[in-house]
Design a protein around this motif. Structure first.
Motif, PDB file in Angstrom:
ATOM      1  N   VAL A  62       0.842  -1.206   0.000  1.00 43.17           N
ATOM      2  CA  VAL A  62       0.000   0.000   0.000  1.00 43.17           C
ATOM      3  C   VAL A  62       0.872   1.249   0.000  1.00 43.17           C
ATOM      4  N   VAL A  63       1.938   1.244   0.793  1.00 44.17           N
ATOM      5  CA  VAL A  63       2.870   2.371   0.809  1.00 44.17           C
ATOM      6  C   VAL A  63       3.487   2.570  -0.575  1.00 44.17           C
ATOM      7  N   ALA A  64       3.847   1.476  -1.236  1.00 45.86           N
ATOM      8  CA  ALA A  64       4.449   1.569  -2.572  1.00 45.86           C
ATOM      9  C   ALA A  64       3.499   2.226  -3.565  1.00 45.86           C
ATOM     10  N   THR A  65       2.213   1.895  -3.501  1.00 43.39           N
ATOM     11  CA  THR A  65       1.247   2.519  -4.423  1.00 43.39           C
ATOM     12  C   THR A  65       1.069   4.001  -4.106  1.00 43.39           C
ATOM     13  N   ARG A  66       1.167   4.378  -2.824  1.00 44.07           N
ATOM     14  CA  ARG A  66       1.054   5.795  -2.466  1.00 44.07           C
ATOM     15  C   ARG A  66       2.248   6.606  -2.966  1.00 44.07           C
ATOM     16  N   LEU A  67       3.400   5.965  -3.032  1.00 42.45           N
ATOM     17  CA  LEU A  67       4.612   6.647  -3.465  1.00 42.45           C
ATOM     18  C   LEU A  67       4.788   6.631  -4.981  1.00 42.45           C
ATOM     19  N   ALA A  68       3.938   5.873  -5.689  1.00 40.79           N
ATOM     20  CA  ALA A  68       4.111   5.676  -7.126  1.00 40.79           C
ATOM     21  C   ALA A  68       3.483   6.806  -7.934  1.00 40.79           C
ATOM     22  N   GLU A  69       3.988   6.954  -9.150  1.00 44.76           N
ATOM     23  CA  GLU A  69       3.348   7.839 -10.118  1.00 44.76           C
ATOM     24  C   GLU A  69       2.079   7.163 -10.634  1.00 44.76           C
ATOM     25  N   PRO A  70       1.059   7.942 -11.016  1.00 46.19           N
ATOM     26  CA  PRO A  70      -0.186   7.356 -11.534  1.00 46.19           C
ATOM     27  C   PRO A  70       0.083   6.430 -12.718  1.00 46.19           C
ATOM     28  N   GLY A  71      -0.544   5.253 -12.685  1.00 52.67           N
ATOM     29  CA  GLY A  71      -0.381   4.285 -13.755  1.00 52.67           C
ATOM     30  C   GLY A  71       0.827   3.391 -13.620  1.00 52.67           C
ATOM     31  N   ARG A  72       1.625   3.608 -12.572  1.00 59.07           N
ATOM     32  CA  ARG A  72       2.833   2.798 -12.366  1.00 59.07           C
ATOM     33  C   ARG A  72       2.816   2.125 -10.993  1.00 59.07           C
ATOM     34  N   GLU A  73       1.622   1.938 -10.447  1.00 60.17           N
ATOM     35  CA  GLU A  73       1.496   1.381  -9.101  1.00 60.17           C
ATOM     36  C   GLU A  73       2.046  -0.039  -9.012  1.00 60.17           C
ATOM     37  N   ALA A  74       1.721  -0.889  -9.997  1.00 60.46           N
ATOM     38  CA  ALA A  74       2.187  -2.274  -9.958  1.00 60.46           C
ATOM     39  C   ALA A  74       3.702  -2.341 -10.098  1.00 60.46           C
ATOM     40  N   ARG A  75       4.257  -1.475 -10.913  1.00 62.25           N
ATOM     41  CA  ARG A  75       5.718  -1.449 -11.054  1.00 62.25           C
ATOM     42  C   ARG A  75       6.379  -0.987  -9.752  1.00 62.25           C
ATOM     43  N   SER A  76       5.712  -0.078  -9.035  1.00 61.60           N
ATOM     44  CA  SER A  76       6.230   0.348  -7.738  1.00 61.60           C
ATOM     45  C   SER A  76       6.210  -0.808  -6.745  1.00 61.60           C
ATOM     46  N   ILE A  77       5.135  -1.593  -6.765  1.00 61.16           N
ATOM     47  CA  ILE A  77       5.070  -2.789  -5.911  1.00 61.16           C
ATOM     48  C   ILE A  77       6.173  -3.770  -6.297  1.00 61.16           C
ATOM     49  N   SER A  78       6.437  -3.877  -7.602  1.00 59.06           N
ATOM     50  CA  SER A  78       7.468  -4.820  -8.045  1.00 59.06           C
ATOM     51  C   SER A  78       8.854  -4.421  -7.562  1.00 59.06           C
ATOM     52  N   VAL A  79       9.061  -3.110  -7.306  1.00 56.95           N
ATOM     53  CA  VAL A  79      10.336  -2.671  -6.728  1.00 56.95           C
ATOM     54  C   VAL A  79      10.500  -3.260  -5.330  1.00 56.95           C
ATOM     55  N   MET A  80       9.418  -3.262  -4.546  1.00 53.60           N
ATOM     56  CA  MET A  80       9.478  -3.883  -3.225  1.00 53.60           C
ATOM     57  C   MET A  80       9.743  -5.388  -3.363  1.00 53.60           C
ATOM     58  N   PHE A  81       8.982  -6.035  -4.247  1.00 54.12           N
ATOM     59  CA  PHE A  81       9.158  -7.473  -4.431  1.00 54.12           C
ATOM     60  C   PHE A  81      10.531  -7.812  -5.012  1.00 54.12           C
ATOM     61  N   ALA A  82      11.198  -6.809  -5.607  1.00 52.85           N
ATOM     62  CA  ALA A  82      12.552  -7.053  -6.110  1.00 52.85           C
ATOM     63  C   ALA A  82      13.472  -7.516  -4.992  1.00 52.85           C
ATOM     64  N   GLY A  83      13.167  -7.091  -3.749  1.00 56.33           N
ATOM     65  CA  GLY A  83      13.967  -7.560  -2.617  1.00 56.33           C
ATOM     66  C   GLY A  83      13.922  -9.070  -2.479  1.00 56.33           C
ATOM     67  N   LEU A  84      12.755  -9.650  -2.757  1.00 56.60           N
ATOM     68  CA  LEU A  84      12.634 -11.106  -2.714  1.00 56.60           C
ATOM     69  C   LEU A  84      13.496 -11.751  -3.785  1.00 56.60           C
ATOM     70  N   THR A  85      13.474 -11.160  -4.979  1.00 52.25           N
ATOM     71  CA  THR A  85      14.237 -11.757  -6.070  1.00 52.25           C
ATOM     72  C   THR A  85      15.742 -11.575  -5.875  1.00 52.25           C
ATOM     73  N   ILE A  86      16.142 -10.399  -5.367  1.00 47.97           N
ATOM     74  CA  ILE A  86      17.566 -10.195  -5.070  1.00 47.97           C
ATOM     75  C   ILE A  86      18.014 -11.164  -3.975  1.00 47.97           C
ATOM     76  N   ALA A  87      17.109 -11.436  -3.043  1.00 45.27           N
ATOM     77  CA  ALA A  87      17.415 -12.421  -2.005  1.00 45.27           C
ATOM     78  C   ALA A  87      17.720 -13.777  -2.611  1.00 45.27           C
ATOM     79  N   ASN A  88      16.989 -14.111  -3.686  1.00 45.12           N
ATOM     80  CA  ASN A  88      17.217 -15.405  -4.325  1.00 45.12           C
ATOM     81  C   ASN A  88      18.475 -15.417  -5.180  1.00 45.12           C
ATOM     82  N   ILE A  89      18.949 -14.231  -5.586  1.00 48.06           N
ATOM     83  CA  ILE A  89      20.191 -14.164  -6.353  1.00 48.06           C
ATOM     84  C   ILE A  89      21.402 -14.129  -5.427  1.00 48.06           C
TER      85      ILE A  89
END
Length: 393
Positions: A114-141
């Protein structure tokens, strides 16, 4: 990239490390506590159960607090849980600590999304969430291979100690860079629970907890699959997990872009793709080059689902986004527990380490069926909140 989003990435990195590193050190824990691989797999399930319990409980009790304060509190819980895990004297104690460590997981991601969507530019909310989820993927790398290496080389206790250190870094970064955001106006557990009187949130929960079970049926047993079937050495697991992690990272950002267009269509395509890839893996894993290639593709296919499913729930739960988003994380971890448990059943029955892939493909197809029903429900205009939002966008 905003530093405020990076703080969420750091927290997600620690959470992803402790969640997924279990797959890499499962044989070590099995040997250390003199239990079978399927019994050691219950440590994965215990963490997932903690997520399912903690996500709605913590957000429901504390959702009226400012998001920054919540995120710091959740990371303190997470850090203490993993630090104490490193001191566990026996299997039962570690099982309990895995449950406790899982309690803040879903709550952190729920509030963070929810915080990620509040900080995102309009129309880029899912991409903002994916930045948070990038932590999960970097964890796997990086994190999971590092944790696996520490577990193999120095013992599993050092793995949990490393996770606790990441937790401390997350706490510091959130305090330093996360802006102060106002809590949701009029937030209360009683009001927020009303969102679950509608059909669409339950359909999203069903897609999430069953469909993503396919990922965890595969990933929970990737260590014995690659060593016992593909013929890799245990030392090669570090690099294999890195390959899976790179696939997850790429899939995560692809999923974010697809979700900004249509999260429901994205979920349908990705679930079908995951089922097909898991079936292909059953054959491909017998040859080392194809085993590595399909491991990469499976990671990308499975992890791309995160942002679409999270956006579906946020759009379907206007006014109760934090609770609903945290429940989605709980559903992800029901999928974790379901996949780990059901994937272990055919192994225990003697069907071999490729059998979880058939279970995973079945779970992904059931998730697809629910997603197709959700699309039909949307077309029939039976008050789908997220359909209205998508139409306006």
């Amino acid at each position: 990239m905003r530093l405020s989003l990076v703080t969420l990435t750091v927290g997600a990195f620690g959470i992803g490390m402790t969640e997924f590193v279990m797959m890499g050190i499962l044989p070590d824990l099995s040997e250390a506590f003199s239990v079978s691989i399927p019994v050691a797999g219950y440590l994965i399930a215990a963490y997932a159960v903690g997520v399912v319990v903690g996500a709605p409980l913590l957000v429901g009790m504390l959702g009226s607090q400012p998001p920054k304060r919540l995120l710091i509190f959740f990371m303190i819980m997470f850090t203490l849980g993993n630090g104490i895990s490193a001191l566990s004297p026996n299997y039962i104690t570690l099982l309990l600590m895995r449950f406790i460590s899982g309690l803040p997981h879903g709550a952190f991601f729920g509030v963070g999304a929810v915080v990620a969507t509040r900080l995102a530019e309009p129309g880029r909310e899912a991409r903002s969430i994916s930045v948070m989820f990038a932590g999960l993927t970097i964890a796997n790398i990086i994190g999971v291979p590092l944790g696996t290496y520490l577990g193999h080389t120095f013992g599993w206790r050092f793995t949990f100690l490393a996770v606790a250190i990441v937790g401390v870094l997350a706490i510091v970064s959130i305090r330093q860079w996360m802006p102060k955001l106002e809590p949701t106006p009029g937030a209360s557990l009683r009001r927020d629970l009303k969102v679950f009187t509608r059909v669409e949130p339950w359909l999203i929960i069903g897609i999430t907890m069953i469909g993503t079970g396919g990922l965890f049926a595969w990933f929970s047993y990737i260590a014995p699959l690659m060593t016992e079937v593909a013929g890799f050495s245990s030392e090669a697991l570090t690099y294999i997990l890195m390959i899976a992690g790179v696939g997850m990272a790429i899939g995560n950002f692809i999923g974010g872009r697809l979700a900004d267009r249509s999260p429901l269509k994205a979920a349908q395509i990705l679930l079908l793709n995951m089922a097909v890839v898991l079936i292909v893996l059953v054959v491909a894993v017998h040859y080392k080059p194809t085993a590595l290639l399909v491991t990469f593709i499976t990671g990308a296919s499975a992890f791309a689902l995160g942002a679409p499913l999270q956006m579906l729930m946020i759009r379907a739960a206007k006014g109760a986004e934090m609770l609903a988003s945290s429940v989605t994380q709980g559903a992800f971890n029901v999928g974790n527990a379901l996949g780990a448990y059901l994937g272990g059943v055919p192994i225990a029955l003697g069907y071999g380490y490729t059998s979880p892939e058939w279970v995973g493909a079945g779970l992904a197809l059931v998730g697809l069926a629910i997603a197709l029903f959700a699309a039909r429900y949307q077309r029939n205009d039976v008050a789908p909140a997220y359909a209205v939002v998508e139409a306006e966008g």
